[in-house]
Scaffold this active site. Structure first.
Site, PDB file in Angstrom:
ATOM      1  N   LYS A  40       0.835  -1.213   0.000  1.00 36.99           N
ATOM      2  CA  LYS A  40       0.000   0.000   0.000  1.00 36.99           C
ATOM      3  C   LYS A  40       0.863   1.254   0.000  1.00 36.99           C
ATOM      4  CE  LYS A  40      -2.158  -1.067   3.849  1.00 36.99           C
ATOM      5  NZ  LYS A  40      -1.644  -2.410   4.195  1.00 36.99           N
ATOM      6  N   ARG A  44      -9.556   0.660   8.458  1.00 35.76           N
ATOM      7  CA  ARG A  44      -9.089  -0.683   8.805  1.00 35.76           C
ATOM      8  C   ARG A  44     -10.109  -1.447   9.637  1.00 35.76           C
ATOM      9  NH1 ARG A  44      -3.213   0.360   8.161  1.00 35.76           N
ATOM     10  NH2 ARG A  44      -2.066  -1.591   8.264  1.00 35.76           N
ATOM     11  N   ARG A  83      11.727  -6.026   4.917  1.00 32.62           N
ATOM     12  CA  ARG A  83      11.599  -4.623   5.312  1.00 32.62           C
ATOM     13  C   ARG A  83      12.175  -4.421   6.715  1.00 32.62           C
ATOM     14  NH1 ARG A  83       5.715  -1.857   5.499  1.00 32.62           N
ATOM     15  NH2 ARG A  83       5.617  -2.910   7.496  1.00 32.62           N
ATOM     16  N   ARG A  86      11.317  -0.488  12.256  1.00 35.05           N
ATOM     17  CA  ARG A  86       9.947  -0.454  12.784  1.00 35.05           C
ATOM     18  C   ARG A  86       9.731  -1.591  13.774  1.00 35.05           C
ATOM     19  NH1 ARG A  86       5.704   0.468   7.902  1.00 35.05           N
ATOM     20  NH2 ARG A  86       4.414  -0.708   9.376  1.00 35.05           N
ATOM     21  N   ARG A 131      -0.257  -9.675  12.925  1.00 34.37           N
ATOM     22  CA  ARG A 131      -0.855  -8.589  12.126  1.00 34.37           C
ATOM     23  C   ARG A 131      -1.727  -9.157  11.010  1.00 34.37           C
ATOM     24  NH1 ARG A 131       3.317  -4.647   9.892  1.00 34.37           N
ATOM     25  NH2 ARG A 131       1.455  -3.463   9.473  1.00 34.37           N
TER      26      ARG A 131
HETATM   27  P1  B4P Z   1       4.683  -1.568   2.103  1.00 35.71           P
HETATM   28  O1  B4P Z   1       4.335  -0.766   0.914  1.00 35.71           O
HETATM   29  O2  B4P Z   1       5.539  -0.915   3.133  1.00 35.71           O
HETATM   30  O3  B4P Z   1       3.385  -2.202   2.794  1.00 35.71           O
HETATM   31  P2  B4P Z   1       2.108  -1.592   3.516  1.00 35.71           P
HETATM   32  O4  B4P Z   1       0.989  -2.436   2.997  1.00 35.71           O
HETATM   33  O5  B4P Z   1       1.991  -0.126   3.337  1.00 35.71           O
HETATM   34  O6  B4P Z   1       2.455  -1.860   5.036  1.00 35.71           O
HETATM   35  P3  B4P Z   1       1.782  -1.789   6.446  1.00 35.71           P
HETATM   36  O7  B4P Z   1       0.396  -2.363   6.385  1.00 35.71           O
HETATM   37  O8  B4P Z   1       2.789  -2.463   7.308  1.00 35.71           O
HETATM   38  O9  B4P Z   1       1.721  -0.342   6.979  1.00 35.71           O
HETATM   39  P4  B4P Z   1       0.861   0.708   7.784  1.00 35.71           P
HETATM   40  O10 B4P Z   1       1.819   1.797   7.905  1.00 35.71           O
HETATM   41  O11 B4P Z   1      -0.430   0.971   7.083  1.00 35.71           O
HETATM   42  O12 B4P Z   1       5.383  -2.882   1.558  1.00 35.71           O
HETATM   43  C1  B4P Z   1       5.973  -3.822   2.439  1.00 35.71           C
HETATM   44  C2  B4P Z   1       7.358  -4.205   1.956  1.00 35.71           C
HETATM   45  O13 B4P Z   1       7.262  -4.892   0.712  1.00 35.71           O
HETATM   46  C3  B4P Z   1       8.270  -3.008   1.716  1.00 35.71           C
HETATM   47  O14 B4P Z   1       9.542  -3.319   2.184  1.00 35.71           O
HETATM   48  C4  B4P Z   1       8.302  -2.856   0.193  1.00 35.71           C
HETATM   49  O15 B4P Z   1       9.530  -2.358  -0.282  1.00 35.71           O
HETATM   50  C5  B4P Z   1       8.095  -4.286  -0.271  1.00 35.71           C
HETATM   51  N1  B4P Z   1       7.365  -4.372  -1.518  1.00 35.71           N
HETATM   52  C6  B4P Z   1       6.342  -3.586  -1.928  1.00 35.71           C
HETATM   53  N2  B4P Z   1       5.891  -3.971  -3.142  1.00 35.71           N
HETATM   54  C7  B4P Z   1       6.651  -5.053  -3.501  1.00 35.71           C
HETATM   55  C8  B4P Z   1       6.685  -5.918  -4.643  1.00 35.71           C
HETATM   56  N3  B4P Z   1       5.840  -5.743  -5.665  1.00 35.71           N
HETATM   57  N4  B4P Z   1       7.568  -6.931  -4.652  1.00 35.71           N
HETATM   58  C9  B4P Z   1       8.426  -7.134  -3.624  1.00 35.71           C
HETATM   59  N5  B4P Z   1       8.478  -6.334  -2.524  1.00 35.71           N
HETATM   60  C10 B4P Z   1       7.596  -5.318  -2.469  1.00 35.71           C
HETATM   61  O16 B4P Z   1       0.454   0.148   9.249  1.00 35.71           O
HETATM   62  C11 B4P Z   1       1.327   0.033  10.365  1.00 35.71           C
HETATM   63  C12 B4P Z   1       0.572  -0.169  11.687  1.00 35.71           C
HETATM   64  O17 B4P Z   1      -0.058   1.087  12.099  1.00 35.71           O
HETATM   65  C13 B4P Z   1      -0.616  -1.157  11.711  1.00 35.71           C
HETATM   66  O18 B4P Z   1      -0.220  -2.481  11.945  1.00 35.71           O
HETATM   67  C14 B4P Z   1      -1.480  -0.618  12.881  1.00 35.71           C
HETATM   68  O19 B4P Z   1      -1.006  -1.028  14.129  1.00 35.71           O
HETATM   69  C15 B4P Z   1      -1.311   0.876  12.765  1.00 35.71           C
HETATM   70  N6  B4P Z   1      -2.397   1.471  11.953  1.00 35.71           N
HETATM   71  C16 B4P Z   1      -2.225   2.074  10.738  1.00 35.71           C
HETATM   72  N7  B4P Z   1      -3.419   2.501  10.267  1.00 35.71           N
HETATM   73  C17 B4P Z   1      -4.350   2.151  11.208  1.00 35.71           C
HETATM   74  C18 B4P Z   1      -5.764   2.298  11.268  1.00 35.71           C
HETATM   75  N8  B4P Z   1      -6.458   2.871  10.299  1.00 35.71           N
HETATM   76  N9  B4P Z   1      -6.413   1.821  12.361  1.00 35.71           N
HETATM   77  C19 B4P Z   1      -5.749   1.238  13.360  1.00 35.71           C
HETATM   78  N10 B4P Z   1      -4.411   1.058  13.361  1.00 35.71           N
HETATM   79  C20 B4P Z   1      -3.706   1.512  12.289  1.00 35.71           C
END
Ligand code: B4P
Length: 192
Positions: A14, A89, A128, A134, A146
Protein backbone atom coordinates in the site's frame (compact mmCIF):
# COMPACT_ATOMS: atom_id res chain seq x y z
CA UNK A 1 -12.74 15.79 -5.73
CA UNK A 2 -11.61 12.24 -6.48
CA UNK A 3 -11.01 9.98 -3.49
CA UNK A 4 -9.46 6.56 -3.57
CA UNK A 5 -8.93 3.82 -0.98
CA UNK A 6 -5.95 1.51 -1.32
CA UNK A 7 -6.75 -1.58 0.68
CA UNK A 8 -5.00 -4.83 1.58
CA UNK A 9 -3.09 -6.78 4.24
CA UNK A 10 0.07 -5.55 6.01
CA UNK A 11 2.96 -5.67 3.59
CA UNK A 12 0.86 -5.85 0.40
CA UNK A 13 2.53 -2.69 -0.92
CA UNK A 14 0.00 0.00 0.00
CA UNK A 15 2.68 2.47 1.05
CA UNK A 16 4.94 1.63 -1.91
CA UNK A 17 2.18 2.08 -4.50
CA UNK A 18 0.63 5.12 -2.76
CA UNK A 19 3.83 7.10 -3.17
CA UNK A 20 3.67 6.55 -6.93
CA UNK A 21 -0.08 7.07 -7.26
CA UNK A 22 -0.17 10.40 -5.40
CA UNK A 23 2.56 11.68 -7.69
CA UNK A 24 0.79 10.56 -10.87
CA UNK A 25 -2.72 11.74 -9.94
CA UNK A 26 -1.93 14.75 -7.72
CA UNK A 27 -3.81 13.36 -4.72
CA UNK A 28 -3.09 14.05 -1.06
CA UNK A 29 -1.65 10.94 0.60
CA UNK A 30 -3.43 10.09 3.84
CA UNK A 31 -1.55 7.16 5.40
CA UNK A 32 -2.70 6.51 8.95
CA UNK A 33 0.42 4.35 9.45
CA UNK A 34 2.70 7.27 8.50
CA UNK A 35 0.71 9.72 10.65
CA UNK A 36 0.91 7.38 13.65
CA UNK A 37 4.66 6.83 13.18
CA UNK A 38 5.16 10.61 13.09
CA UNK A 39 3.21 10.98 16.35
CA UNK A 40 5.42 8.27 17.92
CA UNK A 41 8.56 10.01 16.69
CA UNK A 42 7.35 13.33 18.14
CA UNK A 43 6.52 11.56 21.43
CA UNK A 44 3.03 13.12 21.56
CA UNK A 45 0.42 11.65 23.97
CA UNK A 46 -1.38 10.19 20.92
CA UNK A 47 1.89 8.63 19.72
CA UNK A 48 2.66 7.14 23.13
CA UNK A 49 -0.79 5.54 23.25
CA UNK A 50 -0.54 4.26 19.67
CA UNK A 51 2.90 2.72 20.25
CA UNK A 52 1.49 0.24 22.79
CA UNK A 53 -0.76 -1.23 20.10
CA UNK A 54 1.55 -1.02 17.09
CA UNK A 55 4.40 -2.76 18.94
CA UNK A 56 2.15 -5.80 19.47
CA UNK A 57 0.86 -5.83 15.90
CA UNK A 58 -2.60 -4.68 17.04
CA UNK A 59 -4.78 -1.93 15.64
CA UNK A 60 -4.80 1.48 17.28
CA UNK A 61 -8.27 2.28 18.78
CA UNK A 62 -10.81 3.65 16.31
CA UNK A 63 -11.45 6.94 18.12
CA UNK A 64 -7.74 7.82 18.05
CA UNK A 65 -7.41 7.10 14.32
CA UNK A 66 -10.69 8.77 13.33
CA UNK A 67 -9.81 11.98 15.22
CA UNK A 68 -6.43 12.05 13.49
CA UNK A 69 -8.01 11.60 10.04
CA UNK A 70 -10.58 14.35 10.69
CA UNK A 71 -7.91 16.88 11.54
CA UNK A 72 -5.68 15.87 8.59
CA UNK A 73 -8.67 16.34 6.28
CA UNK A 74 -9.27 19.82 7.70
CA UNK A 75 -5.62 20.74 7.16
CA UNK A 76 -5.95 19.98 3.42
CA UNK A 77 -9.04 21.90 2.40
CA UNK A 78 -7.72 22.61 -1.09
CA UNK A 79 -6.97 19.00 -1.98
CA UNK A 80 -8.27 17.81 -5.34
CA UNK A 81 -8.63 14.36 -3.84
CA UNK A 82 -7.30 11.98 -1.20
CA UNK A 83 -5.63 8.62 -1.40
CA UNK A 84 -6.51 6.74 1.79
CA UNK A 85 -3.71 4.26 2.55
CA UNK A 86 -4.27 1.85 5.46
CA UNK A 87 -7.54 3.55 6.36
CA UNK A 88 -10.27 2.46 7.00
CA UNK A 89 -9.09 -0.68 8.80
CA UNK A 90 -12.32 -1.48 10.67
CA UNK A 91 -16.00 -1.20 9.79
CA UNK A 92 -16.36 1.54 12.45
CA UNK A 93 -13.64 3.53 10.63
CA UNK A 94 -15.40 2.94 7.28
CA UNK A 95 -18.64 4.32 8.72
CA UNK A 96 -16.81 7.34 10.12
CA UNK A 97 -15.26 7.94 6.69
CA UNK A 98 -18.72 7.79 5.07
CA UNK A 99 -19.88 10.51 7.46
CA UNK A 100 -16.83 12.61 6.73
CA UNK A 101 -17.38 12.26 2.95
CA UNK A 102 -21.01 13.30 3.36
CA UNK A 103 -20.05 16.28 5.48
CA UNK A 104 -17.54 17.43 2.86
CA UNK A 105 -20.04 16.73 0.05
CA UNK A 106 -17.78 14.26 -1.69
CA UNK A 107 -17.48 10.48 -2.01
CA UNK A 108 -15.14 7.53 -2.45
CA UNK A 109 -14.57 6.91 -6.16
CA UNK A 110 -12.85 3.55 -6.00
CA UNK A 111 -11.63 0.94 -3.51
CA UNK A 112 -8.61 -0.93 -4.89
CA UNK A 113 -7.79 -4.15 -3.05
CA UNK A 114 -4.25 -5.48 -3.40
CA UNK A 115 -4.20 -9.26 -3.40
CA UNK A 116 -0.95 -10.91 -2.18
CA UNK A 117 -0.53 -14.38 -0.67
CA UNK A 118 0.45 -14.65 3.00
CA UNK A 119 3.88 -16.24 2.55
CA UNK A 120 4.89 -13.41 0.19
CA UNK A 121 3.60 -10.86 2.73
CA UNK A 122 5.70 -12.32 5.53
CA UNK A 123 8.72 -12.51 3.20
CA UNK A 124 8.37 -8.81 2.30
CA UNK A 125 7.92 -7.73 5.92
CA UNK A 126 10.91 -9.78 7.13
CA UNK A 127 12.98 -8.08 4.43
CA UNK A 128 11.60 -4.62 5.31
CA UNK A 129 12.41 -5.34 8.99
CA UNK A 130 16.12 -5.57 8.18
CA UNK A 131 16.27 -1.84 7.45
CA UNK A 132 13.02 -0.17 8.58
CA UNK A 133 13.72 -0.01 12.31
CA UNK A 134 9.95 -0.45 12.78
CA UNK A 135 8.95 -2.25 15.98
CA UNK A 136 6.06 -3.99 14.19
CA UNK A 137 8.51 -5.44 11.66
CA UNK A 138 10.82 -6.71 14.38
CA UNK A 139 9.77 -10.34 14.55
CA UNK A 140 7.84 -12.87 12.53
CA UNK A 141 5.35 -13.61 15.34
CA UNK A 142 4.23 -9.97 15.36
CA UNK A 143 3.89 -10.06 11.59
CA UNK A 144 1.79 -13.25 11.71
CA UNK A 145 -0.36 -11.61 14.40
CA UNK A 146 -0.85 -8.59 12.13
CA UNK A 147 -2.10 -10.90 9.36
CA UNK A 148 -4.59 -12.49 11.81
CA UNK A 149 -5.80 -9.07 12.98
CA UNK A 150 -6.26 -8.12 9.32
CA UNK A 151 -8.44 -11.19 8.62
CA UNK A 152 -10.56 -10.63 11.72
CA UNK A 153 -10.93 -6.84 11.88
CA UNK A 154 -10.04 -5.41 8.46
CA UNK A 155 -11.35 -7.90 5.87
CA UNK A 156 -14.99 -7.10 6.83
CA UNK A 157 -14.30 -3.59 5.49
CA UNK A 158 -14.00 -5.05 1.95
CA UNK A 159 -17.40 -6.70 2.39
CA UNK A 160 -18.78 -3.37 3.64
CA UNK A 161 -17.72 -1.64 0.41
CA UNK A 162 -18.57 -4.52 -1.92
CA UNK A 163 -22.24 -3.47 -1.98
CA UNK A 164 -21.21 -0.10 -3.44
CA UNK A 165 -19.89 -1.67 -6.67
CA UNK A 166 -16.70 0.40 -6.28
CA UNK A 167 -14.36 -2.42 -5.27
CA UNK A 168 -11.75 -3.80 -7.67
CA UNK A 169 -9.39 -6.61 -6.75
CA UNK A 170 -5.90 -6.09 -8.15
CA UNK A 171 -3.16 -8.72 -8.37
CA UNK A 172 -0.45 -7.47 -5.98
CA UNK A 173 2.14 -10.09 -7.00
CA UNK A 174 4.88 -9.14 -9.43
CA UNK A 175 7.14 -6.13 -9.88
CA UNK A 176 6.31 -2.72 -8.37
CA UNK A 177 5.84 -1.21 -11.84
CA UNK A 178 3.59 -4.03 -13.05
CA UNK A 179 1.34 -3.57 -10.03
CA UNK A 180 1.37 0.21 -10.50
CA UNK A 181 0.17 -0.24 -14.11
CA UNK A 182 -2.66 -2.50 -12.94
CA UNK A 183 -3.78 0.06 -10.34
CA UNK A 184 -3.51 2.95 -12.83
CA UNK A 185 -5.67 1.04 -15.32
CA UNK A 186 -8.57 0.98 -12.84
CA UNK A 187 -8.17 4.63 -11.89
CA UNK A 188 -7.91 5.83 -15.51
CA UNK A 189 -11.05 3.88 -16.38
CA UNK A 190 -12.90 5.60 -13.55
CA UNK A 191 -11.58 9.11 -14.18
CA UNK A 192 -12.35 9.10 -17.94
P1 B4P B 1 4.68 -1.57 2.10
O1 B4P B 1 4.33 -0.77 0.91
O2 B4P B 1 5.54 -0.92 3.13
O3 B4P B 1 3.38 -2.20 2.79
P2 B4P B 1 2.11 -1.59 3.52
O4 B4P B 1 0.99 -2.44 3.00
O5 B4P B 1 1.99 -0.13 3.34
O6 B4P B 1 2.46 -1.86 5.04
P3 B4P B 1 1.78 -1.79 6.45
O7 B4P B 1 0.40 -2.36 6.39
O8 B4P B 1 2.79 -2.46 7.31
O9 B4P B 1 1.72 -0.34 6.98
P4 B4P B 1 0.86 0.71 7.78
O10 B4P B 1 1.82 1.80 7.91
O11 B4P B 1 -0.43 0.97 7.08
O12 B4P B 1 5.38 -2.88 1.56
C1 B4P B 1 5.97 -3.82 2.44
C2 B4P B 1 7.36 -4.20 1.96
O13 B4P B 1 7.26 -4.89 0.71
C3 B4P B 1 8.27 -3.01 1.72
O14 B4P B 1 9.54 -3.32 2.18
C4 B4P B 1 8.30 -2.86 0.19
O15 B4P B 1 9.53 -2.36 -0.28
C5 B4P B 1 8.09 -4.29 -0.27
N1 B4P B 1 7.36 -4.37 -1.52
C6 B4P B 1 6.34 -3.59 -1.93
N2 B4P B 1 5.89 -3.97 -3.14
C7 B4P B 1 6.65 -5.05 -3.50
C8 B4P B 1 6.69 -5.92 -4.64
N3 B4P B 1 5.84 -5.74 -5.67
N4 B4P B 1 7.57 -6.93 -4.65
C9 B4P B 1 8.43 -7.13 -3.62
N5 B4P B 1 8.48 -6.33 -2.52
C10 B4P B 1 7.60 -5.32 -2.47
O16 B4P B 1 0.45 0.15 9.25
C11 B4P B 1 1.33 0.03 10.37
C12 B4P B 1 0.57 -0.17 11.69
O17 B4P B 1 -0.06 1.09 12.10
C13 B4P B 1 -0.62 -1.16 11.71
O18 B4P B 1 -0.22 -2.48 11.95
C14 B4P B 1 -1.48 -0.62 12.88
O19 B4P B 1 -1.01 -1.03 14.13
C15 B4P B 1 -1.31 0.88 12.77
N6 B4P B 1 -2.40 1.47 11.95
C16 B4P B 1 -2.23 2.07 10.74
N7 B4P B 1 -3.42 2.50 10.27
C17 B4P B 1 -4.35 2.15 11.21
C18 B4P B 1 -5.76 2.30 11.27
N8 B4P B 1 -6.46 2.87 10.30
N9 B4P B 1 -6.41 1.82 12.36
C19 B4P B 1 -5.75 1.24 13.36
N10 B4P B 1 -4.41 1.06 13.36
C20 B4P B 1 -3.71 1.51 12.29
Amino acid sequence: MYNLILFGPPGCGKGTQSDKLVEKYGLVHLSTGNLLRQEIKDKTPLGLEAKNFIDKGQLVPDEVVIGMVDSYFDQHKDAKGFLFDGFPRTVAQAKALDKLMELKKTEIGKVLVLDVNEEELIKRLVLRGKTSGRSDDADENIQRNRQEVYKKETLPVAAYYSKSGKVAKVDGMGSISEIFDRLSFHIDKKIK
